[in-house]
Each structure stands twice: as structure tokens, then as C-alpha cells.
Write a protein that holds these residues in place. Structure first.
Motif, mmCIF file in Angstrom:
data_model
loop_
_atom_site.group_PDB
_atom_site.id
_atom_site.type_symbol
_atom_site.label_atom_id
_atom_site.label_comp_id
_atom_site.label_asym_id
_atom_site.label_seq_id
_atom_site.Cartn_x
_atom_site.Cartn_y
_atom_site.Cartn_z
ATOM 1 N N ASP A 311 15.865 30.011 53.392
ATOM 2 C CA ASP A 311 14.827 30.712 52.627
ATOM 3 C C ASP A 311 13.942 29.720 51.881
ATOM 4 O OD1 ASP A 311 15.668 33.237 53.447
ATOM 5 O OD2 ASP A 311 17.113 33.414 51.807
ATOM 6 N N SER A 314 11.774 27.829 54.425
ATOM 7 C CA SER A 314 10.646 28.597 54.964
ATOM 8 C C SER A 314 9.480 28.628 53.984
ATOM 9 C CB SER A 314 11.103 30.024 55.297
ATOM 10 O OG SER A 314 11.568 30.685 54.130
ATOM 11 N N GLU A 315 9.754 28.712 52.690
ATOM 12 C CA GLU A 315 8.674 28.717 51.700
ATOM 13 C C GLU A 315 7.965 27.373 51.637
ATOM 14 O OE1 GLU A 315 6.111 30.050 48.694
ATOM 15 O OE2 GLU A 315 7.352 31.077 50.178
ATOM 16 N N ARG A 318 5.723 27.112 54.614
ATOM 17 C CA ARG A 318 4.509 27.913 54.406
ATOM 18 C C ARG A 318 3.465 27.127 53.604
ATOM 19 N NH1 ARG A 318 1.885 30.618 50.720
ATOM 20 N NH2 ARG A 318 3.376 29.961 49.124
ATOM 21 N N LEU A 369 16.878 31.885 61.390
ATOM 22 C CA LEU A 369 15.826 30.928 61.734
ATOM 23 C C LEU A 369 14.746 31.588 62.578
ATOM 24 C CD1 LEU A 369 18.036 27.808 62.606
ATOM 25 C CD2 LEU A 369 16.473 28.031 60.663
ATOM 26 N N MET A 372 12.598 33.476 60.386
ATOM 27 C CA MET A 372 11.779 32.545 59.618
ATOM 28 C C MET A 372 10.516 32.185 60.399
ATOM 29 S SD MET A 372 12.620 28.622 58.397
ATOM 30 C CE MET A 372 12.363 27.972 60.062
ATOM 31 N N TYR A 373 10.680 31.849 61.684
ATOM 32 C CA TYR A 373 9.516 31.529 62.513
ATOM 33 C C TYR A 373 8.612 32.751 62.674
ATOM 34 C CZ TYR A 373 11.451 27.015 63.846
ATOM 35 O OH TYR A 373 11.916 25.719 63.829
ATOM 36 N N LEU A 376 6.627 33.032 59.499
ATOM 37 C CA LEU A 376 5.647 31.951 59.353
ATOM 38 C C LEU A 376 4.456 32.135 60.293
ATOM 39 C CD1 LEU A 376 8.039 28.864 59.044
ATOM 40 C CD2 LEU A 376 6.661 29.889 57.228
#
Length: 425
Positions: A311, A314-315, A318, A369, A372-373, A376
Motif C-alpha cells: 500500500d 503504490s502511493e 503514484r 500487486l 496495485m497495477y 495505478l
């Protein structure tokens, strides 16, 4: 200027920085109180406020001795707790986390309170001199020593509370994330003032470093002033955080420079033997990735920590998608200094390569994951090519996961995830 800032950052990260400052303050305050006692401060308080003065010499000696003994015991215990914290963080999470834990100013301040109180009590104890059958008692100074001990006890209680929170991996990752996001936001604000009119640097004269070390930072203001003074443009060659060997080219100049000018310019480059997140946000990606890898190792086997770390990762990704792979130092509408950064494609590949190696056997982590992609890909990016990089790395992840997994239900989950991205593999 950059060397002064680098020196300040270096000593501030040492565990003895704040304790040394507090120790000096405790020593100076003790000397000040001894001077005021000779000026009759305690005698004045005996007449006007006797409650604040310790009159018995034996009582004063006993109290100060007990305070010094107790403070030393608390200090030893606190240092032991810090060492346990560092050892656990290195073994359970990653050795790269140690510099951030050592530089925690709260632990340093608490240790400084102990040391300053001990030195103060020791010097006050020395100032109690026998005069015949009585003692020359610095009564008010003794009372302050008692108050310093009480403050140290409360500091010790706070230390136990703080150390129990610091050892939690969530708080460690939160600190790493905050430092990296702050650095990225600063870089993003700088990019708004860029004009992107830097000339082509092909064929410029390259100049090498006179020493080795990790390239941490440089003084953009000084490089800008140097460029304008010498009527030239500069390109910084190494990427922050990379190790530069002596003799490796570190910058290129449009105009040829004299040896004196080159020496002057090299002084603005800070090469160090260690890395800091506050000056190199890429280290945060490495640290959080290593937390995921360590959590997924058979010895630790903590997928919950890996999911939390993803988490944070991922931020940060970004934020990185909003930044260019290059940056400049500008003035009056002209870019004078060009700086390189780790490209988004290379950064994401390094992250995904480690995660693919250690996480492809766990469907829960792979699914995390994958989402996450997916998230994004819906975010705003500076360049459309960043979306292509995300799709490429997502496909590599699912391809390796499909090879590693044999359960039909897991494979079906991968197929559904690939359709959502959407990917063909």
C-alpha cells in the motif's frame, strides 16, 4: 553551503547528537547554579521561601546520590532497549532501516535528558562542602536536581511508550513514506518552474570526481551561480544515490573550464558513504521493497506486513508517475543545470524484479500487486509511456506467478486479474 548542510545532516543522524547538546547544557546550568549559590541565592530563599531549600547536608548528599544512581540505571536500560530495537529491525525487516531509527530525535532527546540530569546532580554534589561540623549546602540547587530526576522519570515512561510504537513495522514504513513523499513533493514543485529549453549536451567536455562515495546532493544555487559566472551550461551525470568511483565523470560543461574552476565546482558535490531518504527518495522504494521481500521469506513468513508495505509502495509510485525522469535548475526563463534521475521504467523494473522473485508463490500477495497495477493505471501520469511501463511490469508479474502456481483456483484468479488489467499472457 552544501558541505555545511551535509555535515549537519551527518552529525544529526548520529545517536549521540542530542545527548551531547543536552550534556553540555546540563554542565553549563550546573556551573551557573554554583555561581548563583556563591552569590547567596539559597540564603535569600531561606529567608523568603524556605520551602524551596534543602537545609540538611546529610539529606542532600543522600538524595543526590540516590538520584545519580537511579538515573544511571535508567540510562543503561534505555540504551539497552535502543540496541534491542535496532537488532530486531535489522533481523526482521531490513538493515537499511537502521539509519532512520538511529536518527530518531525523540530517543536522542530522552537520552540527553538523562545525561544532563546526571551531570547536573554530580556537579551539585561536588559543590556540597563541609565547613566545620556543618555543610555548605546549595539548597535550591539540590531541589532542582530532584526536579530533574522527576522529569527524567517521566521521560523514561514516555520512552517505554515510544519504543513500543517505534518497533512496529507500520510506524517504520510510515516514517519512510513521509520522508520520501515530502522529498517527491518538493521535486514536483520545482518542476513547475522549469522551461525545458536546455541545449543538447552531446560533445561537451566531461570532468571527473576526485574521490569516491555515494552521490547524495549538490548545491543547485551554487551551480547556477557558477554557470552564469562562467557563461556555460552544466549537466550532472550521476544519479543521486549511485556510487561514484574516483575518476568517474560527474558533470559536463558546454565551455571548457580551468583547473581552479573545476576544483571549485567539485566542492559543491556531496559524496558520502551512506544513503539518506531525505536526500534520495529512491532509497525509500528500496527499503519498502526489502520489507516486502523479508516478510515473504520463509524465516519471517509475514504476508500481512507485505500487504501493508505494498500500500505504501503504490502511493509512492503514484507520486513518482507525476515526475519527469530529468530535472533542471533554472533562472529567468532559462535552464542552466540539467540533472538526471532514475527513470520510471528502471525504478519500476527494479521493484518488480525483487517482488516477482519472492512473491509469485503467494496468490494473496500477487493479487494485491495486481490490484496495485490496476489502480495505478487509472491514475494521472506525466507521460503516457508510464502506463506502458505499468502494463509491461504487470504482465511480467502475472506470467511468473502463473509459472510458480499449480492450483487451478489460483490460476483462475490470475486469469480474472489479467482480464481486469487487461492483459494477454
Amino acid at each position: 553551503m552544501v558541505r555545511i548542510l551535509a555535515f549537519y545532516r551527518s552529525i544529526k543522524s548520529k545517536i549521540a547528537f542530542y545527548p551531547t547538546l543536552f550534556a553540555l547544557s546540563g554542565l553549563l546550568f550546573a556551573l551557573l547554579m554554583m555561581y548563583l549559590e556563591k552569590r547567596g541565592m539559597s540564603d535569600y530563599l531561606v529567608e523568603h521561601a524556605p520551602l524551596f531549600v534543602v537545609n540538611s547536608g546529610d539529606t542532600a548528599l543522600t538524595i543526590l546520590s540516590a538520584c545519580i544512581t537511579g538515573l544511571i540505571s535508567m540510562m543503561v536500560f534505555s540504551f539497552s532497549m535502543v540496541m534491542v530495537l535496532l537488532n530486531q529491525a535489522a533481523s526482521d525487516y531490513s538493515p537499511r532501516l537502521l539509519p532512520g531509527l538511529i536518527s530518531d530525535y525523540r530517543h536522542q532527546i530522552i537520552l540527553g535528558i538523562y545525561i544532563s540530569s546526571i551531570l547536573y546532580c554530580i556537579f551539585v554534589l561536588f559543590s556540597i562542602q563541609p565547613t566545620g561540623d556543618k555543610y555548605q549546602i546549595p539548597g535550591f540547587s539540590v531541589l532542582l536536581g530532584i526536579l530533574a530526576t522527576v522529569i527524567s522519570i517521566y521521560a523514561f515512561i514516555y520512552f517505554i511508550h515510544n519504543i513500543s510504537e517505534t518497533i512496529q513495522i507500520t510506524n517504520i514504513m510510515e516514517k519512510i513514506f513521509n520522508n520520501a513523499s515530502t522529498r517527491l513533493n518538493i521535486l514536483l514543485e520545482r518542476e513547475t518552474s522549469m522551461n525545458w529549453n536546455f541545449p543538447d549536451s552531446h560533445g561537451w567536455t566531461a570532468y571527473s570526481s576526485d574521490k569516491s562515495g555515494y552521490f547524495q546532493d549538490f548545491s543547485g544555487r551554487d551551480l547556477l551561480a557558477f554557470s552564469k559566472k562562467n557563461n556555460t551550461f552544466l549537466e550532472v551525470l550521476p544519479i543521486k544515490g549511485t556510487f561514484v568511483l574516483k575518476g568517474t565523470p560527474v558533470f559536463r560543461s558546454k565551455e571548457k573550464l580551468s583547473e581552479e574552476a573545476v576544483k571549485e565546482l567539485l566542492e559543491n558535490f556531496h559524496l558520502s558513504r551512506k544513503e539518506l531518504v531525505t536526500s534520495n527518495y529512491v532509497l525509500a522504494f528500496k527499503q519498502i521493497t526489502e520489507v516486502v521481500v523479508k516478510a515473504m521469506s520463509p524465516g519471517i513468513n509475514d504476508p500481512g506486513t507485505a500487504l501493508n508495505a505494498i500500500d505504501y509502495l503504490s502511493e509512492l509510485i503514484r507520486l513518482r508517475m507525476l515526475k519527469s525522469d530529468e530535472s533542471f535548475v533554472s533562472d529567468s526563463g532559462q535552464d542552466y543545470v540539467k540533472m538526471r534521475a532514475v527513470s520510471f521504467e528502471e525504478l519500476l523494473y527494479q521493484i518488480n524484479a525483487a517482488l516477482r522473485k519472492y512473491c509469485c508463490g503467494d496468490i494473496v500477495v500477487v493479487q494485491k500487486l495486481g490490484y496495485m497495477y490496476l489502480a495505478l493505471l487509472k491514475q494521472k501520469v506525466l507521460r503516457p509511456s508510464y502506463h506502458d511501463v505499468l502494463e509491461k511490469e504487470a504482465k511480467r508479474l502475472l506470467t511468473d506467478a502463473k509459472v510458480a502456481m499449480t492450483n487451478e483456483a489460483d490460476l483462475e484468479t490470475l486469469n480474472l486479474l489479467a482480464k481486469k488489467l487487461p492483459l494477454q499472457f
